[in-house]
Write an enzyme that holds these catalytic residues in place. Structure first.
Site, short mmCIF file in Angstrom:
data_model
loop_
_atom_site.label_atom_id
_atom_site.label_comp_id
_atom_site.label_asym_id
_atom_site.label_seq_id
_atom_site.Cartn_x
_atom_site.Cartn_y
_atom_site.Cartn_z
N HIS A 362 -24.65 -12.00 -3.71
CA HIS A 362 -24.15 -12.60 -4.94
C HIS A 362 -23.37 -13.88 -4.69
O HIS A 362 -23.40 -14.80 -5.51
CB HIS A 362 -23.35 -11.58 -5.73
N GLU A 603 -35.39 -3.64 -12.24
CA GLU A 603 -34.94 -4.04 -10.90
C GLU A 603 -35.12 -2.93 -9.89
O GLU A 603 -34.81 -3.09 -8.72
CB GLU A 603 -33.46 -4.44 -10.86
N ASP A 627 -32.98 -7.70 -7.02
CA ASP A 627 -32.87 -6.30 -6.65
C ASP A 627 -34.23 -5.66 -6.47
O ASP A 627 -34.42 -4.83 -5.58
CB ASP A 627 -32.05 -5.54 -7.71
C1 PEP Z 1 -31.50 -9.44 -10.00
O1 PEP Z 1 -31.27 -8.40 -9.40
O2 PEP Z 1 -32.56 -10.09 -9.88
C2 PEP Z 1 -30.50 -10.00 -10.93
C3 PEP Z 1 -30.77 -11.04 -11.68
O3 PEP Z 1 -29.29 -9.40 -10.93
P1 PEP Z 1 -28.16 -9.67 -9.82
O4 PEP Z 1 -28.65 -10.74 -8.90
O5 PEP Z 1 -26.93 -10.06 -10.54
O6 PEP Z 1 -28.08 -8.34 -9.15
MG MG Z 2 -29.61 -7.16 -10.04
#
Ligand code: PEP
Ligand code: MG
Length: 754
Positions: A362, A603, A627
């Protein structure tokens, strides 16, 4: 042998430099297996030699001077085969070479073990015996285990070498540290090290201008730790068993010992700041115990470190952390967090480098959102020694240059110019529709969570917000934000995009996103309590958030709500009931709320296979490819060791996306993509071919993706998708797409920074 192994590993790990680590190994291994000689050869691929780098048993003068040809002799054979060679009579082997200038005699017993890191042989660890001797299996595995430790020590030392290499020397010219390219772009700047407050080992080396003041601080902290230990000791006097009481005595004795205190003070006098002076003194003392044979005495090393942490905490509680961020700050840390990144004033943040994490972490996503280059997973980063250094961060290739030479700087200034040129070319696309050459529209949305991103000029280009990560404001807060604080936050984004739609995602914490005020210890956080699982476990948190969202949207009607990490329809049904409840409550309270569209993120692989059941229940689906890729490929998105396996162009990911697009289409349920894949110019062509209805990405990708959309027809995108789906691995897919982009004149998007 296990105890010996443990002791040597400890000693190697705490050795101050590679030479000392090698010395420990050759001395201790020779003793442990009762060999006549133990040596380490390090492989120099440029010079095609194995260099004798440490020995116990051969002539010391030969160390560093004698080297063997890369592909000759038994050492060469161990390296070529990358496996151990165990011979009871080495001279009778056809590859045997007799070397005289090491003081060698015809040794018979020979066991050579390769030192390997990331599939590359770094050197050979060898034991020799004058008499014929076949080494036992347990001796082979013993050497094997040590060789693995040695590999870590070698790569780490090479990284440290970056710092000690004289500017302009051969080493300084060539060397860079490798990590994962995680946010594109190039930055030059000065390092600010970020570290966990209670982590003694993470304290960066800094200088002090006020030694006397820091000495007084240190003395005070020591006195207070001593005092608190004495009080604790007397309080527990009655209840503690004798051995625990002895521990207190030992700690107080150490604290009273002149060595620990005077050595730290001496270091401060020489200009080190108090925290790193403490760190170095504690380490020096702990290391002596680390190397002791006796298990009990060895344990004292952790007592010394514990004492160090106690003093450190006292020091830190007295001196609030004041960080000076230079104009072009490169934030560097062992495990940089999103919050630490957000603490740097945005106008001063030039780049970020982290020893842990990968491009899907993140913090990397936040870096991309902020438009700063990032390199993650630089496992050998000598973090504590980097404060104030000049750094080049190459976010395209995943490279970091410490104290770069003029030649490197010139090369990177040229790249920065090229980048500027590309941005200018992209400028002309502003205001133009995101539409294929055969007239098919592809709305492009913004991923956000930070006010600064919404205010970026590119935000005007977006058809709305496709993903608002509500957890980011939660992460920078020191407690759960209440309903009214959340309303203010959501209202701001809903208003600034109105009448364009805004998708607010409900709280998605867990995994690598933790809230300091809501800690959760899990051994497998990405398979644990995260996303909607937390919200359903704490309906009070979820209801507060939904109420805030509904109230923030009153009179605007552009709100959409999205649920992360849905794995079962049961979770979706439960979340829907809670949303309905919040809505009913607000109506009862007389608030004129309207029911927004509700969607889910796909996801988790389970959601791919249940797309029909989900599509029937919701207004829209958004695929979280970050994810989904992690779970389909079983690759922790935060782990640099497996980062090379993480690839959103893997055929399995492509097939899953096709399944979702086709499955949802049967129910007329629109599908968009909001993972980082939607902002990857290569992947966009395939998403276009799949019939995805919308793409959501960080601000920096909007114009690049628009350029791709406007350069292809949907028909051509479908053709490319069909070709990609016939491929069995990601690299050929990548090649196919690179070729396709180059063909239509988008080479600048394919080879940026090259
Ligand atoms: C993802 O998992 O693609 C998503 C957009 O959520 P995050 O990256 O915040 O887990
Ligand atoms: Mg995600």
């Amino acid at each position: 042998m296990l105890a010996t192994l443990h002791r040597i590993v400890q000693a190697v790990n705490s050795a101050p430099d590679l030479n000392s680590a090698l010395q420990v190994i050759v001395r201790e291994v020779k003793r442990a297996v009762k060999a006549d000689v133990c040596s380490v050869y390090l492989t120099d691929y440029e010079k095609h030699r194995h260099v004798l780098s440490a020995t116990h048993g051969l002539r010391q003068e030969a160390v560093g001077k004698v080297s063997l040809p890369l592909h000759r002799g038994l050492i060469g054979l161990v390296c070529e085969r990358a496996e151990p060679i165990n011979l009871d009579d080495a001279p009778s082997h056809p590859r045997y070479m007799f070397v005289t200038d090491t003081g060698e005699m015809p040794y018979h017993g020979f066991l050579g073990v390769p030192v390997i890191q990331n599939r590359r042989v770094l050197g050979v660890l060898v034991v020799r015996q004058r008499k014929p001797r076949k080494f036992e299996d347990n001796e082979v595995t013993f050497l094997f285990t040590l060789a693995a430790q040695l590999a870590g020590a070698i790569t780490h030392a090479q990284a440290q070498g970056e710092l000690s290499a004289a500017p302009g020397s051969e080493v300084a010219q060539m060397r860079y540290l490798d990590g994962r390219p995680s946010a594109s772009g190039v930055a030059l700047g000065s390092v600010v090290v970020t570290y966990r407050m209670d982590d003694l080992e993470a304290i960066p080396d800094r200088r002090t201008d006020e030694p006397e003041r820091e000495i007084a601080q240190f003395r005070d902290a020591v006195a207070r730790v001593e005092d608190s230990l004495r009080r604790l000791q007397s309080r527990l006097e009655e209840v503690l068993p004798a051995e625990e009481k002895a521990l207190f005595d030992a700690l107080l004795l150490m604290l009273g010992s002149d060595n620990l205190v005077t050595q730290t003070i001496e270091r401060i006098r020489q200009g080190e700041w108090v925290q790193s002076a403490l760190h170095h003194t504690i380490e020096e003392h702990a290391r002596v115990f680390d190397q002791m044979e006796d298990v009990y005495l060895r344990e004292r090393a952790s007592d010394i470190r514990d004492l160090g942490r106690r003093i450190l905490m006292r020091l830190q509680s007295d001196t609030p952390r004041e960080v000076h961020y230079p104009e072009r700050t490169i934030l560097v840390g062992e495990d940089v967090s999103g919050v630490e990144l957000m603490e740097v004033p945005p106008e001063r943040l030039a780049g970020v480098v982290s020893a842990r994490g990968s491009s899907a972490s993140h913090v990397a996503i936040i870096a991309r959102a902020m438009g700063v280059p990032a390199v993650m997973g630089v496992t050998d980063l000598p973090v504590t020694r980097m404060e104030g250094r000049e750094l080049v961060v190459d976010g395209y290739r995943g490279r970091v240059y410490i104290s770069p030479t003029a030649a490197v700087l010139n090369e990177y200034r040229r790249l920065i110019d090229e980048e500027r040129q590309l941005s200018q070319e992209l400028e002309v696309l502003k205001g133009l529709p995101a539409e294929t050459t055969d007239g098919c529209k592809m709305p492009l949305y913004l991923n956000t969570g930070l006010v600064s991103e919404m205010q970026s000029l590119e935000a005007n280009e977006a058809a709305g917000v496709g993903l608002y990560r509500t957890e980011l404001p939660f992460m920078v807060s020191d407690r759960f934000p209440g309903e009214s604080a959340q309303i203010a936050n959501y209202r701001q984004v809903l208003e600034s995009f109105s009448p364009r739609p805004v998708i607010l995602r409900t709280l998605d914490i867990g995994g690598d996103k933790s809230l300091p005020y809501f800690p959760s210890q899990e051994s497998n956080p990405f398979l644990g309590w995260r996303g909607v699982r937390v919200s359903l476990g704490h309906p009070e948190i979820f209801l507060t958030q939904i109420r805030a969202m509904l109230r923030a949207a009153v009179g605007l009607d552009n709100l959409r709500i999205m649920l992360p990490l849905i794995t079962t329809v049961g979770e979706l049904d439960d979340a829907m009931l809670l949303i309905q409840r919040a809505y009913d409550e607000l109506l009862d309270e007389g608030v004129a709320v309207t029911m927004p569209q509700v969607g889910v993120m796909v996801e988790v692989p389970a959601a791919v296979f249940q797309v029909a059941a989900l599509a029937r229940r919701v207004d829209f689906i958004s695929i979280g490819t970050n994810d989904l890729t992690q779970y389909l490929l079983a690759v922790d998105r935060n782990n640099p060791r497996v980062a090379e396996l993480y690839d959103e162009l893997h055929p399995a990911v492509l097939k899953a996306l096709v399944m979702v697009a086709e499955g949802a289409a049967k129910f007329n349920c629109p599908v968009s993509v909001c993972g980082e894949m939607a902002g990857n110019p290569l992947a966009v062509v395939l998403l276009l071919g799949m019939g995805i209805d919308g793409l959501s990405m960080s601000a920096g990708s909007l114009l690049k993706v628009k350029w791709v959309i406007r350069s292809f027809s949907r028909a051509r995108a479908r053709q490319l998708l069909q070709a990609a789906l016939r491929m069995e691995d990601a690299p050929p897919v990548k090649l196919l797409l690179k070729g396709a982009l180059e063909e239509v004149g988008l080479g600048a998007l394919v080879h940026p920074g090259k």
